[in-house]
Write an enzyme that holds these catalytic residues in place. Sequence first.
Site, short mmCIF file in Angstrom:
data_model
loop_
_atom_site.label_atom_id
_atom_site.label_comp_id
_atom_site.label_asym_id
_atom_site.label_seq_id
_atom_site.Cartn_x
_atom_site.Cartn_y
_atom_site.Cartn_z
N ASP A 1 -0.63 -0.58 -59.03
CA ASP A 1 -1.41 0.61 -58.71
C ASP A 1 -2.23 0.29 -57.47
OD1 ASP A 1 -2.89 3.11 -59.13
OD2 ASP A 1 -4.52 1.82 -59.83
N ASP B 1 -5.42 2.44 -56.16
CA ASP B 1 -6.84 2.75 -56.18
C ASP B 1 -7.59 1.89 -57.19
OD1 ASP B 1 -6.06 4.61 -54.38
OD2 ASP B 1 -6.33 6.35 -55.70
#
Length: 322
Positions: free
Chosen positions: A75, A77
């Site tokens: 991922d 963020d």
Amino acid sequence: MEAVCVSLWRSRGKGQERERRAALAGQASADAAVAMEAAQVATLEQVATVEGPEPPADKAPPPAPPDLTAAAFFDVDNTMMMGASIFHFARGLAARKYFTSSDLAGFAWQQVKFRIGGRENHDGIQTNREAALSFVAGRSVEEMVDVGEEIYDELMADKIWAGTRALAQMHLDAGQRVWLVTATPVELAAIIARRLGLTGALGTVAENVDGVYTGRLVGDLLHGRAKAHAVRALAAREGLNLRRCTAYSDSQNDVPMLSVVGTAVAVNPDSGLREVARARGWEVRDFRTGRKAAKIGVPSVLGAGAVAGAVAAGLAYRRRAA
């Protein structure tokens, strides 16, 4: 009883439509990732043909043999990058007058209330899905990629978590491929991946015709279950054994993605993911300090609705300017 049955039927129908859009977004993202990787390889081969092979570095260790069935998925963020990549991108766009700073501030505040209130639901995202990325309608993909390159240098390069970057390098050193998986537009995600020396990226796909954005998404945002669909689709295309793959994320929203691989790691986890990781015996890595956690502030609370919110700000500016 009839009203209850109708309500259940409608709810089931909505659920099926959400799953269909999530699957479509995942498939589109995997297609884009494979195409971008192939284009990058072709470019590198062309450069090597023109310039000739690089001289071998003195005493450089030989590269690890390719491990073609194992890979890692990260991922972005708050996992690979401090804060939300789309928020940093929106800041850069505001500085270039794509929309105003006050629009950006209003969007950020709405996202703070949205996340703190704990009401991140798919209906809210669905309401905005056709608006998401529509501020680029009529603009070329090439233009937005060029702008993304500039914004990465200005606002993102110094926000990469060194600890997470080291984890990605560990997989690369083992001969494994590494992809980012994010709700951020796939073109921006690909820039981040390339700058970090990773294999590629899975991201939200905005429809384009002849290299010009239409302002519509393909499927939905790459969020939640859509990320799991994207990872499965890419694994099928690339011949990966998901049991040998690893996924990293900070968010409880990514439990579907974390659950489809053999090894899941919670990085800088939110409270929900920390609880899930504890219950399932997943490894936890936390690279934050109190100072850094405070510093990232507003961007850290921006989640899956960020793309739609940034676009809403852009559309508001365009309406006033019209």
